[in-house]
Write an enzyme that holds these catalytic residues in place. Structure first.
Site, PDB file in Angstrom:
ATOM      1  CB  CYS A 113      -0.939  -0.005   1.197  1.00  0.00           C
ATOM      2  SG  CYS A 113      -1.968  -1.475   1.233  1.00  0.00           S
ATOM      3  CG  HIS A 275      -3.097   3.333   1.337  1.00  0.00           C
ATOM      4  ND1 HIS A 275      -3.655   2.704   0.248  1.00  0.00           N
ATOM      5  CD2 HIS A 275      -3.142   2.446   2.367  1.00  0.00           C
ATOM      6  CE1 HIS A 275      -4.010   1.481   0.611  1.00  0.00           C
ATOM      7  NE2 HIS A 275      -3.710   1.297   1.886  1.00  0.00           N
ATOM      8  CG  ASN A 305      -6.691  -1.050   1.252  1.00  0.00           C
ATOM      9  OD1 ASN A 305      -5.991  -0.759   0.283  1.00  0.00           O
ATOM     10  ND2 ASN A 305      -6.194  -1.347   2.441  1.00  0.00           N
TER      11      ASN A 305
HETATM   12  O1  UT7 Z   1      -3.816  -1.059   3.592  1.00  0.00           O
HETATM   13  C1  UT7 Z   1      -2.967  -1.379   4.665  1.00  0.00           C
HETATM   14  C2  UT7 Z   1      -3.406  -2.617   5.345  1.00  0.00           C
HETATM   15  N1  UT7 Z   1      -4.558  -2.575   6.178  1.00  0.00           N
HETATM   16  C3  UT7 Z   1      -4.865  -1.646   7.126  1.00  0.00           C
HETATM   17  O2  UT7 Z   1      -4.277  -0.597   7.232  1.00  0.00           O
HETATM   18  C4  UT7 Z   1      -5.979  -2.003   8.068  1.00  0.00           C
HETATM   19  C5  UT7 Z   1      -5.898  -1.263   9.376  1.00  0.00           C
HETATM   20  N2  UT7 Z   1      -6.864  -1.739  10.347  1.00  0.00           N
HETATM   21  C6  UT7 Z   1      -8.190  -1.534  10.272  1.00  0.00           C
HETATM   22  O3  UT7 Z   1      -8.633  -0.861   9.364  1.00  0.00           O
HETATM   23  C7  UT7 Z   1      -9.083  -2.077  11.346  1.00  0.00           C
HETATM   24  O4  UT7 Z   1      -8.280  -2.702  12.352  1.00  0.00           O
HETATM   25  C8  UT7 Z   1     -10.161  -3.079  10.838  1.00  0.00           C
HETATM   26  C9  UT7 Z   1     -11.220  -2.329  10.048  1.00  0.00           C
HETATM   27  C10 UT7 Z   1      -9.511  -4.126   9.961  1.00  0.00           C
HETATM   28  C11 UT7 Z   1     -10.838  -3.772  12.009  1.00  0.00           C
HETATM   29  O5  UT7 Z   1     -11.403  -2.814  12.884  1.00  0.00           O
HETATM   30  P1  UT7 Z   1     -11.204  -2.960  14.450  1.00  0.00           P
HETATM   31  O6  UT7 Z   1     -11.924  -1.844  15.056  1.00  0.00           O
HETATM   32  O7  UT7 Z   1      -9.724  -3.065  14.706  1.00  0.00           O
HETATM   33  O8  UT7 Z   1     -11.970  -4.319  14.755  1.00  0.00           O
HETATM   34  P2  UT7 Z   1     -11.432  -5.671  15.408  1.00  0.00           P
HETATM   35  O9  UT7 Z   1     -10.566  -6.415  14.444  1.00  0.00           O
HETATM   36  O10 UT7 Z   1     -10.893  -5.413  16.776  1.00  0.00           O
HETATM   37  O11 UT7 Z   1     -12.791  -6.442  15.581  1.00  0.00           O
HETATM   38  C12 UT7 Z   1     -13.815  -5.983  16.477  1.00  0.00           C
HETATM   39  C13 UT7 Z   1     -14.940  -7.008  16.436  1.00  0.00           C
HETATM   40  C14 UT7 Z   1     -14.449  -8.435  16.684  1.00  0.00           C
HETATM   41  O12 UT7 Z   1     -15.466  -9.122  17.392  1.00  0.00           O
HETATM   42  P3  UT7 Z   1     -15.366  -9.304  19.009  1.00  0.00           P
HETATM   43  O13 UT7 Z   1     -14.101 -10.064  19.231  1.00  0.00           O
HETATM   44  O14 UT7 Z   1     -15.344  -7.924  19.559  1.00  0.00           O
HETATM   45  O15 UT7 Z   1     -16.614 -10.060  19.312  1.00  0.00           O
HETATM   46  C15 UT7 Z   1     -14.327  -9.005  15.282  1.00  0.00           C
HETATM   47  O16 UT7 Z   1     -14.496 -10.408  15.257  1.00  0.00           O
HETATM   48  O17 UT7 Z   1     -15.535  -7.001  15.122  1.00  0.00           O
HETATM   49  C16 UT7 Z   1     -15.490  -8.342  14.583  1.00  0.00           C
HETATM   50  N3  UT7 Z   1     -15.288  -8.227  13.134  1.00  0.00           N
HETATM   51  C17 UT7 Z   1     -16.296  -8.104  12.273  1.00  0.00           C
HETATM   52  N4  UT7 Z   1     -17.624  -8.089  12.435  1.00  0.00           N
HETATM   53  C18 UT7 Z   1     -18.397  -7.955  11.333  1.00  0.00           C
HETATM   54  C19 UT7 Z   1     -14.096  -8.179  12.461  1.00  0.00           C
HETATM   55  N5  UT7 Z   1     -14.348  -8.046  11.139  1.00  0.00           N
HETATM   56  C20 UT7 Z   1     -15.685  -7.994  10.995  1.00  0.00           C
HETATM   57  C21 UT7 Z   1     -16.554  -7.870   9.891  1.00  0.00           C
HETATM   58  N6  UT7 Z   1     -17.885  -7.851  10.101  1.00  0.00           N
HETATM   59  N7  UT7 Z   1     -16.070  -7.751   8.642  1.00  0.00           N
END
Ligand code: UT7
Length: 348
Positions: A113, A275, A305
């Site tokens: 990225c 990005h 993305n």
């Molecule tokens: O391009 C460069 C590479 N990528 C990035 O820069 C990504 C950077 N990170 C992010 O954008 C965020 O960390 C995400 C959008 C990927 C995730 O957001 P988050 O606020 O960090 O969520 P999380 O991974 O901590 O998940 C929170 C909850 C979890 O459930 P519990 O454990 O709280 O019950 C996940 O299992 O949300 C759940 N979850 C989802 N629920 C519905 C994770 N993905 C999803 C989903 N739909 N797609």
């Protein structure tokens, strides 16, 4: 020494968009979760058999047409992708072939990225040393290949029911999978001999300590009989929170670093072409730098993305809409797997 500047751009998005609601049919997710956490509403996917050089070709053709130059005028290709056609060789030479310019040197860069800040620095250096007059930069991705989806159900090509195992696999990878979309963007860069214009400064960094934040766990050539690796190890794993924290701390720092190098203040910058990983990341970076919202445009809602392609796609939209203009001071910035991150300041 002449500084390099972007003279034209192009973009290509494959197929029809796939919405968050569509994804919710094949995994446990929802439109509300994806929108709130990322700002994404839909994304495009490359079709079966379509590789990154195929996606890049129409984007490059649009850029050539806009610049009114022929492919023969390209002296160098810099191809950014994390989803190439082959483990090796790279996609740059394949694009050269499709453009009808075999023999033109092509570098494949693996900054994911963050490819575009690195590519702009490289293009500027090639131009400054006289190795090239016209450099083609491409960012193109076909993430569809690694998505653990029941594609026929997702695309409505079949009305069979989803199996519990298919739903479970897609749900297991949902945090990574819902983010990414496919597309290509192209930038044509040339020397600019007007003082004060062109690339003013660049600040790019790589740090292997973040290597495990986003990677394909299958070890490739660390293993004998590498082709025997387990199937699911080929699906990328992502530590989203670690990437998020890295982006919101390292990107404001690198913008300040590039401003110090170029001796310009943050207020003087007209546009931050960032990005598009997550709208919340870019809001946090904007707030940390004290930059008004309208200087940090976003199109993530429509494309998700697209990794190395986000910056040239966004640039192309703004350029063709007439929002970005000659003379504007633009900061390009991004962070991606590696970790790799960087910022470049360019007066168009
Ligand atoms: O391009 C460069 C590479 N990528 C990035 O820069 C990504 C950077 N990170 C992010 O954008 C965020 O960390 C995400 C959008 C990927 C995730 O957001 P988050 O606020 O960090 O969520 P999380 O991974 O901590 O998940 C929170 C909850 C979890 O459930 P519990 O454990 O709280 O019950 C996940 O299992 O949300 C759940 N979850 C989802 N629920 C519905 C994770 N993905 C999803 C989903 N739909 N797609």
């Amino acid at each position: 020494m002449p500084g390099a500047t972007i003279i034209s751009s192009g973009r290509y998005l494959p197929g029809k968009p796939v919405s968050n609601h569509d994804l919710a049919r094949i995994m446990d997710t929802s439109d509300a979760w994806i929108r709130q956490r990322t700002g994404i509403a839909q994304r495009h996917y490359a079709s079966q058999g379509e590789g990154v050089s195929d996606l890049a070709l129409p984007a490059v053709q649009a850029a050539l047409e806009q610049a009114e130059i022929s492919p023969e005028e390209i002296d160098y290709i810099i191809f950014g992708t994390m989803t190439p056609e082959h483990i090796f060789p790279g996609s740059g030479a394949l694009l050269g072939l499709k453009l009808g310019i075999p023999g033109v040197p092509a570098l494949d860069i693996r900054q994911q990225c963050a490819a575009i800040p690195f590519a702009l620095e490289l293009a500027d250096a090639l131009i400054a040393t006289g190795s090239a007059r016209t450099v083609l930069i491409v960012g193109a991705e076909a993430h569809a290949g690694f998505m653990p989806y029941a594609w026929d159900v997702l695309l409505g090509e079949s009305d069979r029911g989803l199996t519990p195992a298919e739903r479970a696999l897609a749900t297991q990878h949902r945090g990574m999978a819902v983010l990414f979309g496919d597309g290509a963007g192209a930038l044509i860069v040339r020397a600019c001999n007007e003082p004060g214009r062109g690339l003013l400064a660049s600040a790019n960094h790589s740090d292997g300590r973040g290597h495990g934040y986003l990677l394909v766990p299958a070890g490739l050539f660390t293993r004998r009989h590498y082709w025997k690796m387990r199937e699911e190890e080929q699906i990328p794993t992502m530590k989203g929170k670690e990437l998020f924290k890295s982006a919101v701390t390292l990107l404001p720092e690198v913008v300040k670093e590039v401003c110090r190098k170029a001796k310009v203040s943050i207020d003087e910058i007209d546009w931050f072409i960032a990005h598009q990983a997550n709208d919340r990341i870019n809001s946090a970076v904007r707030e940390a730098l004290g930059v008004p919202e309208d200087k940090v445009p976003s199109n993530i809602a429509r494309y998700g993305n697209t990794s190395s392609a986000t910056i040239p796609i966004l640039f192309d939209e703004l350029w063709r809409e007439g929002k970005l203009k000659r003379g504007d001071l633009v900061c390009f910035l991004g962070l991606g797997a590696g970790l790799n991150w960087g910022a470049v300041l360019m007066r168009l």
